[in-house]
Scaffold this active site. Structure first.
Site, PDB file in Angstrom:
ATOM      1  N   HIS A  29       0.866  -1.095  -0.164  1.00  0.00           N
ATOM      2  CA  HIS A  29       0.148   0.053   0.086  1.00  0.00           C
ATOM      3  C   HIS A  29       0.883   1.178  -0.075  1.00  0.00           C
ATOM      4  O   HIS A  29       1.850   1.485   0.755  1.00  0.00           O
ATOM      5  CB  HIS A  29      -0.859   0.041   1.292  1.00  0.00           C
ATOM      6  CG  HIS A  29      -1.774   1.269   1.268  1.00  0.00           C
ATOM      7  ND1 HIS A  29      -3.091   1.047   0.680  1.00  0.00           N
ATOM      8  CD2 HIS A  29      -1.662   2.373   1.747  1.00  0.00           C
ATOM      9  CE1 HIS A  29      -3.897   2.217   0.870  1.00  0.00           C
ATOM     10  NE2 HIS A  29      -2.914   2.999   1.371  1.00  0.00           N
ATOM     11  N   CYS A  30       0.579   2.071  -0.967  1.00  0.00           N
ATOM     12  CA  CYS A  30       1.676   3.254  -1.196  1.00  0.00           C
ATOM     13  C   CYS A  30       0.959   4.561  -0.664  1.00  0.00           C
ATOM     14  O   CYS A  30      -0.156   4.896  -1.617  1.00  0.00           O
ATOM     15  CB  CYS A  30       2.277   3.321  -2.843  1.00  0.00           C
ATOM     16  SG  CYS A  30       3.253   4.816  -3.034  1.00  0.00           S
ATOM     17  N   PRO A  31       1.448   5.115   0.230  1.00  0.00           N
ATOM     18  CA  PRO A  31       0.586   6.336   0.561  1.00  0.00           C
ATOM     19  C   PRO A  31       0.795   7.472  -0.419  1.00  0.00           C
ATOM     20  O   PRO A  31      -0.101   8.530  -0.455  1.00  0.00           O
ATOM     21  CB  PRO A  31       1.294   6.876   2.021  1.00  0.00           C
ATOM     22  CG  PRO A  31       2.719   6.225   1.851  1.00  0.00           C
ATOM     23  CD  PRO A  31       2.600   4.845   1.182  1.00  0.00           C
ATOM     24  N   ALA A  48      -1.967   6.510  -2.540  1.00  0.00           N
ATOM     25  CA  ALA A  48      -3.262   6.699  -1.965  1.00  0.00           C
ATOM     26  C   ALA A  48      -3.915   5.670  -2.254  1.00  0.00           C
ATOM     27  O   ALA A  48      -5.377   5.442  -2.431  1.00  0.00           O
ATOM     28  CB  ALA A  48      -3.979   8.065  -1.832  1.00  0.00           C
TER      29      ALA A  48
END
EC number: 2.3.1.225
Length: 481
Positions: free
Chosen positions: A210-212, A215
């Site tokens: 999951h890449c911030p 998003a």
């Protein structure tokens, strides 16, 4: 940054693939029965019929859910960073340099800025695809291929299982049946290579991380966009660094003297160097790792699973097992970026990856069920459902002598016809609980008692003090007069 549920099986200490479901028995018809930990919640009849067909294709071709306010902040910061690096270098560095350099022709300026703006356009477009494309969700009611979960056994092993099942129908035979991957958070089966993301609060198909900054989760249906986004960030940042360095070196000036930048140019040159160099270093290293994962057809989570499996093989806990998804360099890249190399670097090409994300091709020499059996389970890890928990009225978490952490490795065993209060005792090994499948000794093993051997009264063992080098130290005795 990866942000999946620690109970999902991605981390070495996780146990989620073992939670919620386990094979319990083989009945007289030699069909495996499945039992759930949530049977008390009224789900005992869910997904137990093997004749139910698998669900339809996963949820694809749709946009993701709207962004939250924190995700809007992350996306806005990312877009701001791209805009500052992309446009400040043109408006405040290259254009002023063009205006005061007669030898810097418009054709030369266009030859410099057009490729740079094409790279910026590719970055923006792939970033938009990464943010807005749904990574893929597990369809409701999906079930694994049950026939692939049964291990391939020889005829003698099958006959033995039938005999054991007829003699003791309720005998637990977990080694004969593979447990399907099950998500206790979603209360549903998990397809191969899928994992639960606690940020997205769902199981994601072929989840990488999951890449911030995006998003969004990087999964089956946006992995190709993510790879292209990293590629264009690397290429465009390198081009940007060369472009502003040519301005510093005054490379487009055909005169002999060097044209010094003004104060505003100098400030923006420092800003561009301060932002571009860390970006190209960090994103470049990150890109190299993901290009390697692309070449071997693995995700970030699967690389952790491979390390954990290698550790278990090295310690002799499991047999050597082959990673099932490595198809070779050519097929690995084609599976993600598309069949034709001409569209590998084309932004937006291959919007839908090969397959539906529920089943994947495996390496040569492996059966299709190998993807359901990866990663192998750690046999030394106690299953949560086999622990003995205290009742709700008890103030203690574990009842007496049932805490697995406090289970000693050595204990005192007394011979037959003797009590614990007797001074005659023998020390013997206490096998860890549960006993290994390869160990023929039972859990509570006492040496055989020979009636012809008379017990010998031995005095109690005296405690001995030893120094730092291991030598015996005599106890202090009073002075004798």
């Amino acid at each position: 940054m990866t942000n999946q549920d620690p109970d999902d099986g991605a981390y070495p200490s996780s146990q989620s693939d073992d939670d919620g479901i386990e094979a319990l028995a083989i009945n007289r018809q030699s069909r495996p029965l499945l039992a759930y930990e949530d049977q008390a919640a009224g789900q005992s009849d869910a997904f137990t019929d093997r004749d139910i067909p698998a669900s339809t294709a996963p949820l694809t071709g749709r946009r993701r859910t709207p962004l939250s306010w924190t995700e809007v902040i992350w996306v806005s910061l990312t877009l701001l960073l791209i805009a500052v690096l992309g446009y400040s270098s043109q408006l405040y560095v290259m254009l002023p340099y063009y205006e005061k350099t007669p030898s810097f022709s418009p054709q030369a300026l266009a030859a410099v800025l057009v490729p740079f703006n094409l790279g910026l356009l590719a970055i923006y477009y792939n970033y938009w695809l990464c943010v807005t494309t749904d990574a893929g969700s597990v369809p409701a009611g999906w079930q694994p291929e049950w026939s692939a979960l049964e291990p391939v056994a020889s005829l003698a092993e099958l006959e033995h299982l039938h005999l054991v099942a007829e003699e003791e129908p309720s005998l637990e035979l977990k080694q004969a049946i593979y447990r399907p991957r099950y998500c206790k958070t979603c209360s549903a089966f998990k397809p191969p290579r899928s994992h639960h993301c606690k940020t997205c609060q769902r199981c994601v198909l072929r989840m990488d991380h999951h890449c911030p900054w995006l998003a969004n989760c990087v999964g089956h249906f946006n992995h190709a966009h993510f790879i292209r986004f990293l590629f264009y960030v690397d290429v465009t940042c390198l081009y940007h660094l060369i472009m502003i360095s040519c301005r510093v070196l005054d490379s487009f000036n055909s005169y002999t003297y060097w044209r010094e930048p003004c104060a505003r140019e100098l400030v923006w040159l420092v800003v561009n160097y301060a932002l571009c160099i860390p970006v190209i270093l960090l994103v470049g290293i990150f890109s190299l790792y993901h290009f390697y994962c692309l070449a071997v057809n693995q995700t970030t989570i699967e690389s952790w699973e491979k390390d954990r499996t290698a550790t278990m093989i090295r310690r002799g806990r499991v047999r050597k097992v082959k990673y099932p998804y490595d198809l070779g360099l050519w097929r690995n890249v084609r599976q993600v970026l598309g069949a034709s190399p001409l569209v590998w670097c084309l932004p937006g090409a291959g919007a839908r990856m090969a397959g539906d994300g529920l089943k994947y091709p495996v390496a040569n020499g492996l059966d299709s069920g190998s993807q359901y059996r990866w990663p192998p389970k750690d046999p030394s890890r106690p299953h949560p459902s086999r622990r003995t928990w205290a009742s709700s009225s008890s103030p203690f978490t574990y009842p007496e002598r049932s805490n697995p952490i406090l289970d000693p490795t050595l204990s005192t065993r007394f011979p037959h016809n003797s009590s614990p209060s007797s001074s005659d005792s023998h020390s013997s090994l206490h096998l860890p609980h549960p006993p290994s499948l390869l160990d023929p000794l039972p859990h509570h093993f006492d040496p055989p008692h020979d009636p012809d051997t008379q017990p010998v009264n031995c005095p109690k063992r005296v405690s001995v003090r030893r120094g730092s080098e291991g030598y015996e130290v005599r106890p202090h005795t009073p002075w004798s007069v």
